[in-house]
Design a protein around this motif. Sequence first.
Motif, short mmCIF file in Angstrom:
data_model
loop_
_atom_site.label_atom_id
_atom_site.label_comp_id
_atom_site.label_asym_id
_atom_site.label_seq_id
_atom_site.Cartn_x
_atom_site.Cartn_y
_atom_site.Cartn_z
N PRO A 71 83.68 74.92 101.68
CA PRO A 71 83.95 74.45 100.32
C PRO A 71 83.20 75.25 99.27
CG PRO A 71 82.57 72.86 101.51
CD PRO A 71 83.04 73.87 102.50
N ARG A 72 82.03 75.78 99.59
CA ARG A 72 81.28 76.57 98.60
C ARG A 72 82.04 77.83 98.23
NH1 ARG A 72 75.69 75.27 97.71
NH2 ARG A 72 75.08 73.49 98.99
N ALA A 73 82.64 78.47 99.24
CA ALA A 73 83.40 79.70 98.96
C ALA A 73 84.62 79.40 98.11
CB ALA A 73 83.81 80.37 100.27
N ILE A 74 85.30 78.30 98.42
CA ILE A 74 86.48 77.92 97.63
C ILE A 74 86.06 77.66 96.19
CG2 ILE A 74 88.19 76.10 97.24
CD1 ILE A 74 88.47 75.85 100.27
N ALA A 75 84.99 76.90 96.01
CA ALA A 75 84.51 76.60 94.65
C ALA A 75 84.13 77.88 93.93
CB ALA A 75 83.33 75.64 94.71
N ALA A 76 83.56 78.81 94.64
CA ALA A 76 83.11 80.07 94.01
C ALA A 76 84.27 80.94 93.54
CB ALA A 76 82.22 80.85 94.98
N THR A 77 85.48 80.68 94.02
CA THR A 77 86.63 81.45 93.52
C THR A 77 87.06 80.95 92.15
OG1 THR A 77 88.30 79.96 94.46
CG2 THR A 77 87.60 81.81 95.85
N GLY A 78 86.61 79.73 91.78
CA GLY A 78 87.04 79.15 90.51
C GLY A 78 87.98 77.97 90.67
N ILE A 79 88.37 77.69 91.91
CA ILE A 79 89.20 76.52 92.18
C ILE A 79 88.44 75.26 91.75
CG2 ILE A 79 90.13 75.09 94.07
CD1 ILE A 79 91.93 77.40 93.70
N SER A 80 89.09 74.37 91.02
CA SER A 80 88.39 73.20 90.48
C SER A 80 88.48 71.99 91.40
CB SER A 80 88.97 72.82 89.12
OG SER A 80 90.30 72.35 89.28
N CYS A 81 89.54 71.93 92.22
CA CYS A 81 89.60 70.85 93.20
C CYS A 81 90.63 71.18 94.27
CB CYS A 81 89.88 69.48 92.56
SG CYS A 81 91.60 69.19 92.12
N VAL A 82 90.53 70.46 95.40
CA VAL A 82 91.47 70.66 96.50
C VAL A 82 92.22 69.35 96.71
CG1 VAL A 82 91.77 71.29 98.92
CG2 VAL A 82 89.94 72.34 97.58
N VAL A 83 93.53 69.45 96.77
CA VAL A 83 94.37 68.28 97.03
C VAL A 83 95.15 68.56 98.30
CG1 VAL A 83 96.23 66.86 96.13
CG2 VAL A 83 94.60 67.88 94.55
N ALA A 84 95.16 67.63 99.24
CA ALA A 84 95.85 67.89 100.50
C ALA A 84 96.49 66.62 101.04
CB ALA A 84 94.89 68.46 101.53
N GLU A 85 97.46 66.83 101.90
CA GLU A 85 98.08 65.70 102.61
C GLU A 85 97.00 64.96 103.41
OE1 GLU A 85 101.49 64.98 102.57
OE2 GLU A 85 101.30 63.32 103.98
N SER A 86 96.13 65.71 104.07
CA SER A 86 94.96 65.13 104.75
C SER A 86 93.92 66.22 104.97
CB SER A 86 95.35 64.49 106.08
OG SER A 86 95.85 65.46 106.97
N PHE A 87 92.69 65.79 105.26
CA PHE A 87 91.59 66.74 105.41
C PHE A 87 90.92 66.62 106.77
CE2 PHE A 87 90.90 68.51 101.21
CZ PHE A 87 91.54 67.62 100.37
N GLY A 88 90.32 67.72 107.23
CA GLY A 88 89.37 67.67 108.33
C GLY A 88 88.18 66.87 107.81
N ARG A 89 87.66 65.99 108.67
CA ARG A 89 86.67 65.01 108.23
C ARG A 89 85.42 65.63 107.63
NH1 ARG A 89 82.26 63.23 110.39
NH2 ARG A 89 82.47 64.63 112.18
N ILE A 90 84.88 66.63 108.33
CA ILE A 90 83.61 67.20 107.89
C ILE A 90 83.82 67.98 106.59
CG2 ILE A 90 81.62 68.61 108.53
CD1 ILE A 90 82.32 68.18 111.45
N PHE A 91 84.93 68.70 106.47
CA PHE A 91 85.19 69.46 105.26
C PHE A 91 85.28 68.53 104.04
CE2 PHE A 91 86.64 72.96 102.72
CZ PHE A 91 87.39 72.35 101.73
N TYR A 92 85.95 67.41 104.20
CA TYR A 92 86.12 66.46 103.08
C TYR A 92 84.75 66.04 102.55
CZ TYR A 92 87.82 62.23 100.65
OH TYR A 92 88.11 61.26 99.71
#
Lengths: 417, 184
Positions: free
Chosen positions: B73-94
């Motif tokens: 999640p840190r890498a995703i946030a560092a790209t500038g993405i403001s949030c992640v929306v998904a059908e479902s998530f891996g538990r630890i990632f969420y």
Amino acid sequence: MERTIAEKVISSRSGMPSPAGEFVVAEVDLAFFHDGNRPLVSELLEDMELAVFRPGATKVVLDHAATCPNRVVANVQAALRLFAERWGVELFEVGEGVCHQVLGERGLIRPGSLVVGADSHTTTLGAFNALATGMGSSDVAAAVALGKTWLRVPETLRVEITGNLGQGVSAKDVALALVGKLGASGADYMALEFHGEGLDSLSLEGRMCVCNMATETGAKFAVMPCDGVLEEWFASQGIRVGQGVKPDPGANYKRVLSLDLTSLEPLVAAPGAVQNVHPVKEFQGIRVHEGVVGTCANGRLEDLRDVADVLRGRRLAVGRRLFVSPASRLVFRRAAEEGILATLVEAGAIIVPPGCGGCSGAGHVGIPADGEVVISAGTRNFPGRLGNPATEIYLASPRTVAASVVSGRICDPRDLT
Amino acid sequence: MGGLHGRVWVFGDNISTDEIVPARYLMRFMPYEKLAEVAMEPLRPGFYRLVSPGDILVAGTNFGCGSSREEAPRAIAATGISCVVAESFGRIFYRNAINVGLPVVECKGLKGKLAEGDEVEVDIETGRIVRIRDSLVMEGDSKPELVLRILRAGGLIPFLRAAVGRKPNSSCSVGKGGEGWSAL
């Protein structure tokens, strides 16, 4: 209230009823992290200006870079040693082994305890009738600093195991069958409870393998019972444990899954996803280049015995290589005493120091070449897992891996002549 | 916390943290801004160059499955993405995403509703997602108060630092380590 194992343990640690679905704050019995986690838990504690809450309940294991492949890693490990010394925290040095193996075999994981580790395979420790789960660095730092963690109490999926393992079929095949049946999110957020007479077929080592791979179904916890097998092991270590934790007779399960061991055959997880489980026969004959045995999934004494069993009096097929990593120093020593290492070396295997090399592609063991096929007793086969995305990884039991590198092709171990 | 408004990038199912940040980059212990450069690399090399700050990542089932690496999640946030929306998530990632202050919304029935380039508005507190072009509303998960507090603080560490750390601007009195959470 009739409760599952997860509900019982969490309610005793939170001091609140804790039925499935509730968000609670629970006390943690043991928290640990390793040298592959970032941010470093030690740095986060400094950031929060907090102390280690209970040094005796905190552990550090240097396992992800046991051979210390670069300067940055060396400095990370040095920083962790300083942290451990400063706070009086037990640190397991490079070469001691993979965190889940070391903590388990030393008797540090007790029935009914709540354990958090900065590693997704912490579920392995559920084999000791504990509630053990993986979290990220921040969560583990919070547990280390405060002695607590927040949790959503999981629903439980009950797995009823029947039958016996046939010749050539291993605990890893049970683990793969479980992941195949549930899929990559079939147990998402849930606790798995294992029950049934079929468990008599699974040694403690075998159970660790099953609990290890359970994380690939999305499960939060994977708990084995505190039965004769476990009680005997603790007794052999001179450790007295109580009854352990059993679910109440009227506990509420979200789902019940049956797993019959007698009908199992050797399996593989085909490249790309762990849930891609098929009988090994479907891939029989595919050329392999490299085999890997080790990791927290299958680096135990029984796994090495299985490999030695296949390799005795044989050599690896021309052009094939096999990396074998005992999961701990203890396993390494016992394998040496039993003559297993000599058998493996004689056959052409490469012995790798205890640690996570050969699993996570972190850069220093067994990176395959472009286009190569690897058959591994490790935990995951996602693209690029071993450090090169242009390769294919099949997951299988140690016995199946050994048979495949001897014949040079993916091979049902029962078919090896 | 309110609404996040952004343009959407669409990914598929069962994306593991090995694909969000490949393991071979982890052992180099790169700064998180550098990790942004390899975010999603196995699936879309150079993804970080496409992202404008405030964009939103949309995924299918089981996003972030696999390893517990918080770098994901840190890498995703560092790209500038403001949030992640998904059908479902891996538990630890969420959980990790919340802990690093990256809002995540799980929305059953989301799959197929958003195309790359769509504009959406996401309400983190209620989980409501609106497809701007035709005002289609989708209901994602709403968050418990503790989780919202963590997100508002920017993640678990800033949250705890403010609550129980020894910084002079902490609003709670300093207590023994274990007390902090029950005081909140």
